[in-house]
Scaffold this motif. Structure first.
Motif, PDB file in Angstrom:
ATOM      1  N   SER A  95       0.843  -1.197   0.000  1.00  0.00           N
ATOM      2  CA  SER A  95       0.000   0.000   0.000  1.00  0.00           C
ATOM      3  C   SER A  95       0.881   1.249   0.000  1.00  0.00           C
ATOM      4  O   SER A  95       2.074   1.190   0.315  1.00  0.00           O
ATOM      5  N   ALA A  96       0.295   2.376  -0.339  1.00  0.00           N
ATOM      6  CA  ALA A  96       1.044   3.640  -0.347  1.00  0.00           C
ATOM      7  C   ALA A  96       1.632   3.930   1.038  1.00  0.00           C
ATOM      8  O   ALA A  96       2.772   4.391   1.150  1.00  0.00           O
ATOM      9  N   ALA A  97       0.875   3.646   2.091  1.00  0.00           N
ATOM     10  CA  ALA A  97       1.356   3.894   3.454  1.00  0.00           C
ATOM     11  C   ALA A  97       2.571   3.030   3.774  1.00  0.00           C
ATOM     12  O   ALA A  97       3.539   3.500   4.393  1.00  0.00           O
ATOM     13  N   SER A  98       2.548   1.777   3.357  1.00  0.00           N
ATOM     14  CA  SER A  98       3.693   0.891   3.596  1.00  0.00           C
ATOM     15  C   SER A  98       4.906   1.335   2.788  1.00  0.00           C
ATOM     16  O   SER A  98       6.032   1.344   3.294  1.00  0.00           O
ATOM     17  N   ARG A  99       4.682   1.701   1.537  1.00  0.00           N
ATOM     18  CA  ARG A  99       5.803   2.156   0.701  1.00  0.00           C
ATOM     19  C   ARG A  99       6.436   3.415   1.261  1.00  0.00           C
ATOM     20  O   ARG A  99       7.647   3.606   1.167  1.00  0.00           O
ATOM     21  N   ALA A 100       5.632   4.266   1.897  1.00  0.00           N
ATOM     22  CA  ALA A 100       6.154   5.509   2.490  1.00  0.00           C
ATOM     23  C   ALA A 100       7.088   5.227   3.665  1.00  0.00           C
ATOM     24  O   ALA A 100       7.889   6.090   4.039  1.00  0.00           O
ATOM     25  N   ARG A 101       7.007   4.043   4.240  1.00  0.00           N
ATOM     26  CA  ARG A 101       7.876   3.674   5.366  1.00  0.00           C
ATOM     27  C   ARG A 101       9.289   3.317   4.924  1.00  0.00           C
ATOM     28  O   ARG A 101      10.183   3.146   5.747  1.00  0.00           O
ATOM     29  N   ILE A 102       9.508   3.174   3.615  1.00  0.00           N
ATOM     30  CA  ILE A 102      10.827   2.818   3.105  1.00  0.00           C
ATOM     31  C   ILE A 102      11.641   4.104   2.992  1.00  0.00           C
ATOM     32  O   ILE A 102      11.397   4.945   2.136  1.00  0.00           O
ATOM     33  N   VAL A 103      12.612   4.242   3.893  1.00  0.00           N
ATOM     34  CA  VAL A 103      13.418   5.456   3.980  1.00  0.00           C
ATOM     35  C   VAL A 103      14.908   5.094   3.922  1.00  0.00           C
ATOM     36  O   VAL A 103      15.284   3.953   4.208  1.00  0.00           O
ATOM     37  N   PRO A 104      15.739   6.055   3.548  1.00  0.00           N
ATOM     38  CA  PRO A 104      17.173   5.784   3.521  1.00  0.00           C
ATOM     39  C   PRO A 104      17.690   5.237   4.851  1.00  0.00           C
ATOM     40  O   PRO A 104      17.250   5.667   5.927  1.00  0.00           O
ATOM     41  N   GLY A 105      18.598   4.262   4.726  1.00  0.00           N
ATOM     42  CA  GLY A 105      19.206   3.661   5.901  1.00  0.00           C
ATOM     43  C   GLY A 105      18.652   2.295   6.277  1.00  0.00           C
ATOM     44  O   GLY A 105      19.282   1.564   7.039  1.00  0.00           O
ATOM     45  N   LEU A 106      17.474   1.935   5.757  1.00  0.00           N
ATOM     46  CA  LEU A 106      16.916   0.619   6.071  1.00  0.00           C
ATOM     47  C   LEU A 106      17.734  -0.481   5.404  1.00  0.00           C
ATOM     48  O   LEU A 106      18.295  -0.293   4.323  1.00  0.00           O
ATOM     49  N   THR A 107      17.771  -1.636   6.032  1.00  0.00           N
ATOM     50  CA  THR A 107      18.471  -2.789   5.475  1.00  0.00           C
ATOM     51  C   THR A 107      17.540  -3.572   4.550  1.00  0.00           C
ATOM     52  O   THR A 107      16.312  -3.407   4.618  1.00  0.00           O
ATOM     53  N   PRO A 108      18.107  -4.460   3.721  1.00  0.00           N
ATOM     54  CA  PRO A 108      17.248  -5.285   2.868  1.00  0.00           C
ATOM     55  C   PRO A 108      16.229  -6.104   3.668  1.00  0.00           C
ATOM     56  O   PRO A 108      15.078  -6.241   3.244  1.00  0.00           O
ATOM     57  N   GLU A 109      16.612  -6.646   4.822  1.00  0.00           N
ATOM     58  CA  GLU A 109      15.661  -7.416   5.622  1.00  0.00           C
ATOM     59  C   GLU A 109      14.524  -6.541   6.130  1.00  0.00           C
ATOM     60  O   GLU A 109      13.361  -6.950   6.126  1.00  0.00           O
ATOM     61  N   GLN A 110      14.841  -5.318   6.547  1.00  0.00           N
ATOM     62  CA  GLN A 110      13.790  -4.411   7.017  1.00  0.00           C
ATOM     63  C   GLN A 110      12.822  -4.066   5.886  1.00  0.00           C
ATOM     64  O   GLN A 110      11.613  -4.003   6.095  1.00  0.00           O
TER      65      GLN A 110
END
Length: 174
Positions: A95-110
């Motif tokens: 969903s758009a809300a979930s995609r918005a949680r992807i921010v710089p610094g996250l790991t592939p597992e996150q």
């Protein structure tokens, strides 16, 4: 005129797959009235939707059952159950809300934990970026879209979207 069953096993299999895909779109974990928080059990979820793509353990003893539809679908249902195996909530990881949680610094597992199984991964040697993508629901323009997560040195550096133009023969063609 030949009957469809006389076309051979490949044609019969194709018809069965198309029919299953068409019927499978009727009920989703998000819209299914049988999915009642606090009442529905993990066993019932699996009875309704089959085995999950992956099971994520939660810190409180519960689990998140991942139902990914990649590489062809546009959803990834995350079914959260508590330590007693009762449904807590159902969300769409794409969903758009979930995609918005992807921010710089996250790991592939996150990232995988939020979005679910990716469609494809491509490494770009010149930029040093490893780009993962997911099919997502089209916006108002009607073109098919992909959500891209760009990793560099094992962390997210940015996200982007790309359009899949209608002249492409198949959604999975590159």
């Amino acid at each position: 005129m030949r009957e469809w069953t006389s076309l051979g096993p490949l044609a019969a299999t194709t018809v069965a797959v198309v029919a299953a895909a068409a019927l499978g779109g009727c009920a989703t974990p998000v819209k299914d009235e049988r999915m009642r928080p606090g009442t529905t059990t993990a066993a019932e979820v699996q009875q309704y939707y089959g085995p999950p793509t992956r099971v994520w353990p939660e810190a409180d003893g519960g689990q998140t059952l991942e139902y990914a539809t990649q590489p062809f679908g546009q959803t990834c249902y995350m079914v959260r159950v508590d330590a007693q195996g009762r449904l807590v909530q159902v969300t769409d990881g794409l969903s758009a809300a979930s995609r918005a949680r992807i921010v710089p610094g996250l790991t592939p597992e996150q990232v995988t934990r939020i979005l679910g199984q990716d469609r494809k991964r491509v490494f770009f040697k010149l930029s040093g970026e490893d780009v993962w993508d997911w099919n997502i629901a089209p916006e108002m323009n009607g073109y098919l879209l992909r959500f891209n997560v760009h990793f560099k040195q094992g962390v997210v550096v940015r996200t982007s979207q790309s359009v899949v133009y209608p002249d492409r023969r198949f959604l999975w063609d590159d």
